[in-house]
Motif scaffolding. Structure first.
Motif, PDB file in Angstrom:
ATOM      1  N   HIS A 126       0.819  -1.215   0.000  1.00  0.00           N
ATOM      2  CA  HIS A 126       0.000   0.000   0.000  1.00  0.00           C
ATOM      3  C   HIS A 126       0.853   1.265   0.000  1.00  0.00           C
ATOM      4  O   HIS A 126       0.350   2.341   0.361  1.00  0.00           O
ATOM      5  N   LYS A 153       2.129   6.780   0.928  1.00  0.00           N
ATOM      6  CA  LYS A 153       1.437   5.766   1.718  1.00  0.00           C
ATOM      7  C   LYS A 153      -0.060   5.959   1.595  1.00  0.00           C
ATOM      8  O   LYS A 153      -0.588   7.035   1.883  1.00  0.00           O
ATOM      9  N   ARG A 154      -0.761   4.910   1.158  1.00  0.00           N
ATOM     10  CA  ARG A 154      -2.219   4.940   1.084  1.00  0.00           C
ATOM     11  C   ARG A 154      -2.763   4.387   2.398  1.00  0.00           C
ATOM     12  O   ARG A 154      -2.761   3.172   2.631  1.00  0.00           O
ATOM     13  N   VAL A 155      -3.215   5.296   3.261  1.00  0.00           N
ATOM     14  CA  VAL A 155      -3.696   4.896   4.583  1.00  0.00           C
ATOM     15  C   VAL A 155      -5.153   4.476   4.554  1.00  0.00           C
ATOM     16  O   VAL A 155      -5.639   3.835   5.488  1.00  0.00           O
ATOM     17  N   ALA A 156      -5.866   4.831   3.495  1.00  0.00           N
ATOM     18  CA  ALA A 156      -7.264   4.465   3.316  1.00  0.00           C
ATOM     19  C   ALA A 156      -7.548   4.439   1.823  1.00  0.00           C
ATOM     20  O   ALA A 156      -6.759   4.973   1.027  1.00  0.00           O
ATOM     21  N   PRO A 157      -8.653   3.806   1.392  1.00  0.00           N
ATOM     22  CA  PRO A 157      -8.935   3.756  -0.044  1.00  0.00           C
ATOM     23  C   PRO A 157      -8.976   5.113  -0.723  1.00  0.00           C
ATOM     24  O   PRO A 157      -8.704   5.206  -1.927  1.00  0.00           O
ATOM     25  N   VAL A 172      -7.475   8.078   0.841  1.00  0.00           N
ATOM     26  CA  VAL A 172      -6.550   8.995   1.501  1.00  0.00           C
ATOM     27  C   VAL A 172      -5.122   8.517   1.265  1.00  0.00           C
ATOM     28  O   VAL A 172      -4.799   7.344   1.487  1.00  0.00           O
ATOM     29  N   THR A 173      -4.268   9.439   0.783  1.00  0.00           N
ATOM     30  CA  THR A 173      -2.860   9.141   0.531  1.00  0.00           C
ATOM     31  C   THR A 173      -1.999  10.191   1.214  1.00  0.00           C
ATOM     32  O   THR A 173      -2.242  11.394   1.061  1.00  0.00           O
ATOM     33  N   ILE A 228      -6.921  13.594  -0.669  1.00  0.00           N
ATOM     34  CA  ILE A 228      -8.201  12.971  -0.339  1.00  0.00           C
ATOM     35  C   ILE A 228      -9.066  12.975  -1.590  1.00  0.00           C
ATOM     36  O   ILE A 228      -9.272  14.020  -2.210  1.00  0.00           O
ATOM     37  N   GLU A 275     -19.710   5.297  -3.082  1.00  0.00           N
ATOM     38  CA  GLU A 275     -19.183   3.950  -2.969  1.00  0.00           C
ATOM     39  C   GLU A 275     -19.184   3.240  -4.322  1.00  0.00           C
ATOM     40  O   GLU A 275     -18.218   2.572  -4.689  1.00  0.00           O
ATOM     41  N   GLU A 334     -11.826   1.512  -9.017  1.00  0.00           N
ATOM     42  CA  GLU A 334     -10.848   0.478  -8.719  1.00  0.00           C
ATOM     43  C   GLU A 334     -10.883  -0.631  -9.764  1.00  0.00           C
ATOM     44  O   GLU A 334      -9.852  -1.201 -10.121  1.00  0.00           O
TER      45      GLU A 334
END
Length: 365
Positions: free
Chosen positions: A295, A314-318, A320-321, A343, A348, A355
């Motif tokens: 990630h 670093k991608r900390v969330a789908p 958020v980078t 962000i 969804e 993706e």
């Protein structure tokens, strides 16, 4: 009794191919056609593929491994809202503090599909930038960009046409072309890259520039070469001013890439001018590596001038980078640090669709 046989006359107009039959039956034209057919069949037998463009001949090292397009300083925040994926439509807000060459605020919008791409942004100082790309055919793309600024001499307009053949690429660019200054002025660049073998590609680039009608034009020519295998790629770029640039890229492991870039140029000697001393050689070598985690992506480089830099994404969330950048010059005793957060907002269903389609062929960016 009249026993004469009637004569039938064809009143239908002759086809263009019939009218040009005399040209196609010409021995010189037939020999030329046979030669071109033979060359085309031999090129097909070699299994040549498109080598890319002259501008991107060293893309694996300069664009992907080294930190030229990734290094920054200060603090940055990018907020992006995606309204659709097909066609692609985004709106983003960018904030910067203490960053070099970045305005405090920038508003950007983007639209793109398989044929058209449009992008525009405006900052807090009123500087406007825009791009427009249009794909006429799968091989031919036209690009235009403009930068409008209040400062003198800072407005730029460019036009570009790219043609991608089966085993070659041709590009023609122009910067600020004009006929209003007593003749043709601006900068014009033409480049051609041809695959000679499945691994070797050769090309050249020609530059014609004339800043104003009061001065004469200047021309220069540079040559490029690219040798690519599945595990490593080597390139060389010899410019008209005598500068030489060479790169080497290698796939060390499945997730690890390494690259080396060497730049060598001739600078005027002490005193300058025609009566100055002998020209001296100036050069710099940069070694870099990129490692992809699950990630995150880490890049680092070190050059012969003693400058060390690294960037961690670093991608900390789908959506958020986080990005951390650091640069240290040991000889000058200087250091720079940068932190950024990006962000991406969207529904969804939109995020899931993005993706799933992220590996698809992008628009003509």
């Amino acid at each position: 009794m009249d026993t004469s046989v009637p004569i039938l006359v064809d009143t239908k107009p002759s086809s263009p191919s019939h009218q040009l039959g005399w040209l196609l039956e010409n021995p010189l034209v037939a020999a030329l056609s046979d030669t071109l057919s033979t060359i085309s069949s031999r090129r097909d037998a070699l299994g040549l593929t498109n080598p890319g463009t002259v501008e991107m001949v060293s893309r694996e090292v300069q664009k992907d491994v080294l930190l030229t397009n990734h290094m920054f300083s200060g603090m940055r925040a990018d907020l992006t809202k995606s309204f659709s994926v097909s066609p692609l439509f985004q709106l983003s807000h960018s904030f910067a503090m203490g960053a070099q060459n970045l305005p405090p605020y920038t508003l950007s919008t983007l639209f793109g599909n398989s044929q058209t791409f449009m992008q525009a942004n405006v900052d807090n100082e009123g500087q406007l930038n825009g791009r427009f790309n249009y794909r006429w055919t799968p091989q031919f793309v036209s690009k235009m960009s403009a930068q409008v600024s209040s400062g003198p001499g800072q407005s730029v307009f460019t036009m570009e046409n790219d043609y991608t053949g089966k085993d070659f690429s041709f590009s023609l660019k122009s910067y600020n072309p004009s006929l209003l200054d007593g003749g043709l002025t601006g900068i014009f660049i033409g480049s051609y890259l041809q695959a000679v073998t499945p691994r070797l590609s050769l090309g050249l680039e020609t530059v014609w520039q004339r800043p104003s009608g009061a001065v004469g034009p200047e021309t220069s020519m540079s040559y490029v070469a690219r040798y690519a295998t599945k595990e490593w790629i080597a390139t060389a770029h010899l410019q008209g001013q005598g500068a030489l640039q060479a790169t080497y890229w290698r796939k060390v492991a499945e997730r690890l890439d390494a690259g080396v870039e060497c730049q060598l140029a001739l600078a005027p000697g002490p005193g300058g001018g025609m009566m100055g001393g002998a020209p001296r050689k100036e050069g710099i070598t940069t070694v870099g590596a990129k490692y992809e985690f699950r990630h995150s992506t880490f890049r680092a480089q070190l050059d012969s001038a003693g400058k060390l830099g690294c960037v961690l994404e670093k991608r900390v969330a789908p959506a958020v980078t986080l990005t951390f950048a650091g640069d240290m010059d040991h000889f000058k005793n200087q250091a720079k640090v940068g932190v950024a957060v990006s962000i991406e907002a969207g529904g969804e269903e939109l995020m899931e669709h993005q993706e799933m389609t992220q590996a698809a062929v992008p628009p003509p960016f």
